[in-house]
Design a protein around this motif. Structure first.
Motif, short mmCIF file in Angstrom:
data_model
loop_
_atom_site.label_atom_id
_atom_site.label_comp_id
_atom_site.label_asym_id
_atom_site.label_seq_id
_atom_site.Cartn_x
_atom_site.Cartn_y
_atom_site.Cartn_z
N UNK A 1 1.89 0.29 -3.11
CA UNK A 1 2.56 1.56 -2.14
C UNK A 1 1.80 1.22 -0.83
N UNK A 2 2.33 0.75 0.18
CA UNK A 2 1.86 0.37 1.45
C UNK A 2 1.80 1.34 2.45
N UNK A 3 1.75 3.03 1.98
CA UNK A 3 1.72 3.95 2.87
C UNK A 3 0.46 4.22 3.46
N UNK A 4 0.38 4.75 4.50
CA UNK A 4 -0.77 5.34 5.18
C UNK A 4 -1.09 5.00 6.47
N UNK A 5 -2.12 5.33 7.19
CA UNK A 5 -2.61 5.09 8.54
C UNK A 5 -2.50 3.50 8.81
N UNK A 6 -1.61 3.09 9.75
CA UNK A 6 -1.58 1.70 10.00
C UNK A 6 -1.61 0.92 8.76
N UNK A 7 -1.10 1.31 7.76
CA UNK A 7 -1.16 0.30 6.34
C UNK A 7 -2.21 0.16 5.77
N UNK A 8 -3.33 0.94 6.17
CA UNK A 8 -4.70 0.64 5.56
C UNK A 8 -4.97 0.98 4.15
N UNK A 9 -4.08 1.90 3.91
CA UNK A 9 -4.02 2.64 2.42
C UNK A 9 -3.12 2.01 1.51
N UNK A 10 -3.66 1.39 0.58
CA UNK A 10 -2.65 0.52 -0.37
C UNK A 10 -2.95 1.10 -1.89
N UNK A 11 -2.10 1.81 -2.37
CA UNK A 11 -2.36 1.88 -3.76
C UNK A 11 -1.78 0.86 -4.73
N UNK A 12 -2.70 0.13 -5.39
CA UNK A 12 -2.31 -1.04 -6.04
C UNK A 12 -2.37 -0.96 -7.49
N UNK A 13 -1.17 -1.27 -8.24
CA UNK A 13 -1.12 -1.14 -9.68
C UNK A 13 -0.91 -2.66 -10.37
N UNK A 14 -1.83 -3.11 -11.04
CA UNK A 14 -1.90 -4.21 -11.68
C UNK A 14 -0.83 -4.41 -12.90
N UNK A 15 0.12 -5.09 -12.63
CA UNK A 15 1.14 -5.01 -14.04
C UNK A 15 1.04 -6.06 -14.92
N UNK A 16 0.63 -7.34 -14.57
CA UNK A 16 0.39 -8.37 -15.52
C UNK A 16 -0.61 -9.41 -14.91
N UNK A 17 -1.42 -9.86 -16.00
CA UNK A 17 -2.27 -11.06 -15.30
C UNK A 17 -2.07 -12.08 -16.15
N UNK A 18 -2.30 -13.34 -15.61
CA UNK A 18 -2.20 -14.82 -16.15
C UNK A 18 -3.17 -14.88 -17.28
#
Length: 637
Positions: A360-377
């Motif tokens: 989710x790339x929302x936030x001030x100037x794009x600095x906040x980014x809630x990352x969710x890892x879905x699958x690893x190799x």
């Protein structure tokens, strides 16, 4: 093969990483797509004969293989393929099936379709005259008055071996409704219809160019076929167009010497750099279908950028402000997708394997980014034995700086450890610092690795790529030899225990380096190129004239090709080859092995039935790695 002992005995350390662990780790995640809370991606299955499926992740986290065996979502366009599927909202999943290369329609999520029988994929393109004679890649979808159409590159293989390509659209209303819109160039990529459906933007180029040497961004008016060039030419690589309204296009170009992002008027009258930096915003398109940036719903653009590893940032195209997202991944593949609100890509780090990540790339100037890892190799990453890579530079000549990643071994002995110099393929590719169990497999046993981005590698600007122009077999060899000498000069490596390994173009460099220098105790070549004239005569169309850029005229072949240097090779060598390889025919490895064997130079040549250019099967990967480790242990004494 008799060992070549060094001055001190070498005993490998015990390691928790087995050959099977490394072989199973090769899921090869690729080309993620996102729509709302649903995500899709491609995933290789080494344990299932190397077939590829498309995985769906539901909003609740449930993962489903949409294509059970024997379905295999792989396209063979350019032989390297690329994105093999596209999600068509409200209709399903369109994908290329590897055995016959036709496009099929399947459910895009579990439970779609009125009954189980209806969930079997159905063809949407006509049957070719022979399996694989019509191939499709770079799939895009657009709604129209007669329903959705899939736009793509079609590659036609005729019985006389002629290969032609065009851009077509495929209606999903029934098999056989395929319309051709652009033809005449040798190659096409990125078919992108305008939002109003009146124009088509695309990339094209002709032999002897490759997409990273010279391409054009063209626009065709669909009503009358009128076509013009917006950007590009023989000395400019333009990639990945995307419409910005009806009158402008975003595209990546290296006209400044670096692949930067531009906004161009559709008429070609104006073009502005959105964020001019001495950094790369894309990579070489060996595979079709990837978009290295994504336009978010608020107009900002998500972009991987950097040198070597690419960081993930968000660019405001109006101000030129670029801010990196605060996410726990050092590097990103230049393949992104968005539905406007959510971003999906493939991130990695030195301790994080390549992973499908939603942001989710929302936030001030794009600095906040809630990352969710879905699958690893790699599901199970062993703790405590992963090497920490370090970006290093060294000189291969006056003013010739070479980039590499250094992976120190566990428990290096005083006086230097054994090392393996890794040489990537391409040759216009590049190594990154992503976690790789193939490297940890060695470093955990006390064998160091240096992964060299020799001159010609991507990731460091056009001038660095151009270092290889006309000098394949010279610059790459000088740089990997310089890497070995640098290791010794720094006191890192035992000069008697340095090996070199590479695949495809990397195998060429390995064989040439072992003939041109005595710094290596042994070499490992996987599907390496040994002779140029037979390669040019037999290889696939995509690279059939690449040698003109890499080497030059035929009178240079004899002084460059490894086969001409074979009589100077004295170190042991291990050669491995897939017998179904359409890119580098098996005769290339066979000829080099025969030359060494005739001279009494220790050489082991292993072949694998059914494997092509890059080993896909679990048993092949495990066997090849076991042979490679055995080889190193012998030559390191």
């Amino acid at each position: 093969m008799p060992p070549t002992p060094g001055p001190r005995p070498f005993s490998p350390r015990p390691s928790p990483i087995s050959t099977t662990d490394v072989a199973r780790a090769g899921l090869r995640l690729g080309f993620p797509s996102v729509l709302g809370r649903e995500t899709w991606w491609e995933e290789d299955r080494p344990a299932e004969g190397g077939r590829r499926t498309v995985v769906h992740r539901a909003a609740d986290g449930t993962l489903t293989d949409l294509l059970p065996a024997p379905w295999d979502a792989r396209t063979r366009v350019h032989e390297y393929g690329g994105r093999s599927y596209v999600v068509v909202p409200r209709h399903g999943l369109v994908f290329a099936h590897h055995p016959d290369q036709r496009l099929y329609l399947a459910p895009s999520r579990p439970g779609d379709g009125p009954d189980p029988a209806a969930e079997r994929p159905v063809p949407v393109t006509p049957a070719p005259d022979a399996p694989g004679a019509l191939r499709y890649a770079d799939l895009r979808v657009q709604d129209g008055p007669d329903g959705p159409r899939v736009w793509c590159v079609r590659e036609r293989h005729r019985q006389d071996a002629e290969v032609t390509r065009s851009i077509v659209s495929v209606a999903l209303s029934g098999a056989g409704d395929v319309t051709e819109w652009a033809a005449g160039s040798d190659f096409y990529a990125s078919p992108t219809p305008s939002p109003d459906g009146r124009h088509l933007a695309y990339i094209c180029w002709n032999h002897p160019h490759m997409p990273w040497t010279g391409t054009e961004l063209r626009v065709t008016r669909l009503s009358d076929g009128a076509t013009w060039t917006v950007m590009g030419g023989p000395d400019e690589s333009v990639l990945a167009p995307l419409w910005c309204g009806e009158r402008h296009l975003y595209a990546v170009s290296d006209r400044s010497g670096w692949w930067n992002l531009y906004r161009a008027d559709v008429s070609g009258s104006s073009c502005e750099a959105l964020c001019p930096l001495d950094e790369e915003f894309a990579g070489p398109p060996w595979q079709l279908g990837g978009l290295p940036y994504a336009v978010l719903g608020d107009g900002r653009i998500a972009v991987p950028h950097g040198r070597g590893d690419l960081r993930l940032g968000v660019l405001d195209p109006e101000t030129g402000r670029l801010s990196d997202l605060d996410v726990p991944y050092r590097g990103w593949s230049p393949v992104l997708d968005t539905d406007g609100d959510v971003l999906v890509g493939i991130g990695y780090g030195p301790d994080v394997p390549r992973s499908v990540v939603r942001i989710d790339p929302t936030g001030d100037a794009g600095r906040a980014g809630r990352a969710e890892e879905l699958r690893r190799e790699i599901d199970d990453v062993p703790a405590g034995v992963l090497p920490v890579p370090r970006a290093v530079e060294f000189e291969a000549g006056p003013g010739m700086r070479v980039h590499a990643y250094l992976y120190p071994p566990e428990g290096a002995d005083e006086g230097g450890a054994p090392y393996v110099v890794f040489v990537h393929g391409g040759p216009t590719g590049h190594a990154t610092s992503e976690l790789g169990l193939d490297k940890a497999f060695l470093t955990s046993r006390g064998i160091g690795v240096i992964d060299v981005n020799y001159g010609g590698s991507s990731g460091y600007g056009r001038a660095y790529r151009e270092r290889l122009r006309g000098r394949w077999g010279v610059t790459d060899v000088e740089d990997v030899v310089a890497a070995a000498k640098w290791l010794v000069a720094e006191g890192l490596a035992d000069p008697a225990r340095i090996a070199v390994r590479g695949a495809s173009a990397g195998g060429w460099t390995v064989m040439a380096a072992c003939g041109a220098s005595d710094v290596f105790a042994g070499g490992v070549s996987v599907a390496g190129v040994s002779a140029l004239a037979p390669l040019v005569a037999a290889t696939h169309d995509f690279e059939s004239r690449y040698v003109e850029w890499l080497v030059g005229p035929e009178d240079r072949y004899a002084e460059r090709e490894p086969l001409a240097l074979a009589d100077r090779v004295t170190c042991p060598m291990l050669l491995m080859q897939g017998l179904a390889d359409p890119v580098v025919p098996p005769a290339q490895s066979q000829a080099f092995a025969d030359r060494l064997t005739a001279r009494g130079v220790p050489c082991t040549y292993l072949t694998f039935e059914g494997e092509a250019h890059g080993f896909r099967r679990l048993e092949t990967r495990a066997a090849a790695l076991a042979a490679e480790l055995s080889f190193y242990l012998q030559i390191f004494g």
